[in-house]
Scaffold this motif. Sequence first.
Motif: not given
Length: 380
Positions: A120, A168, A360, A314, A31-33, A230, A199, A15
């Motif tokens: 993850y 994820n 992703r 994602f 990219s990074q959430g 999140k 999530y 990330f």
Amino acid sequence: MPIKSKLPHVGTTIFTVMSKLATECGAINLSQGFPDFPIDQTLSDLVHAAMRAGYNQYAPMPGLPALREAITAKVQRLYGYGYDPDAEVTVTAGGTQAIFTAIGATVHRGDEVIIVDPAYDCYAPTVELFGGSPVHVRLGADMSFDHDAVRAAITPRTRMLMINTPHNPAGTVLSDADMHRLADLLRGTDILLLSDEVYEHLVYDGRKHATVINHPELRDRAFVIFSFGKVFHATGWKMGYALAPKDLMTEFRKVHQFNVFSVNTPAQHALASYLREPAHYEELPAFYQAKRDRFAAGMEGGRFKLLPCAGSYFITADYSAISDEDDRTFAQRVTREHGVASIPLSPFYKDPPEHQHLLRFCFAKEEATLDAAIKKLCRI
Ligand code: GLN
């Protein structure tokens, strides 16, 4: 002086690598959430008010009582079970710290922990840091939960199973039936469950989030991990919480108190009020589903083939029609040459499947960001 690394095979998390590359290249960062839109003004006002009211010193070690009560009220409302706010809830510095602490509190040297790949990236290194042995199994071909693979991995040394729903990076969700099968699988063992449900509110198409909390046999052996970052668009706050039965939570807090001690006080005050209004989380599925649908519809105009996304923010895309490069190389090239950053899937595996060509994309973005990214991606 030679340093004996505790994690010799670990580099910098993907990330950080991809977000840094996105910044260097001026690329759109999917990219990074994390969301690229602001938090709710109400939430921001609540934090300011808490700071101005002087709530700037240490919060109680397990979290502010008002916040722990608001959490248990929300959990009771959504999942019909009342955790004890005094003994079974701890506010953490995000989901990752909660995961670290749960593993640190329960995994002994030589214990095996079953991890389901793609997983993850903090799971396995954390197990290793505490002397445990990660045992990797895989999701099924369609990224669904493979109960048989998990059953086959159980040994007398298995201490914990880690699950994640919504998932994820895969964007899949477990069903109630999966939870029942999981209970069958674990019955009669003393295997703990770590259920990463950060999530929880991002579940689409009218489905309800299936949680281990709904299932007494699973709940009684589980740490369940959640994230405020999140779900309230505030990943930089690093705020989350863990729920577990009293005996497990007692062990969790023994580690938590020496790891972070306590978590940001004004933010806890703000969240305690904000959480009391169900609309603040009930509107999330529709909000994110619209973004998922916009991204998926737009991407139909290109050569990426999107996999279904039932939850999380994602979505994974197969690029086999474009390239047979490995996913890290391809993701970096797309960032540099086409201006869109994503996350390759291979870092989520101990042994990445050969010839898997998946990236992703994070769709927690403004419509304009998604549209600009779609335009670039569809030209590839
Ligand atoms: N959870 C975020 C993601 O999957 C990353 C968080 C982090 O960078 N540690 O992209």
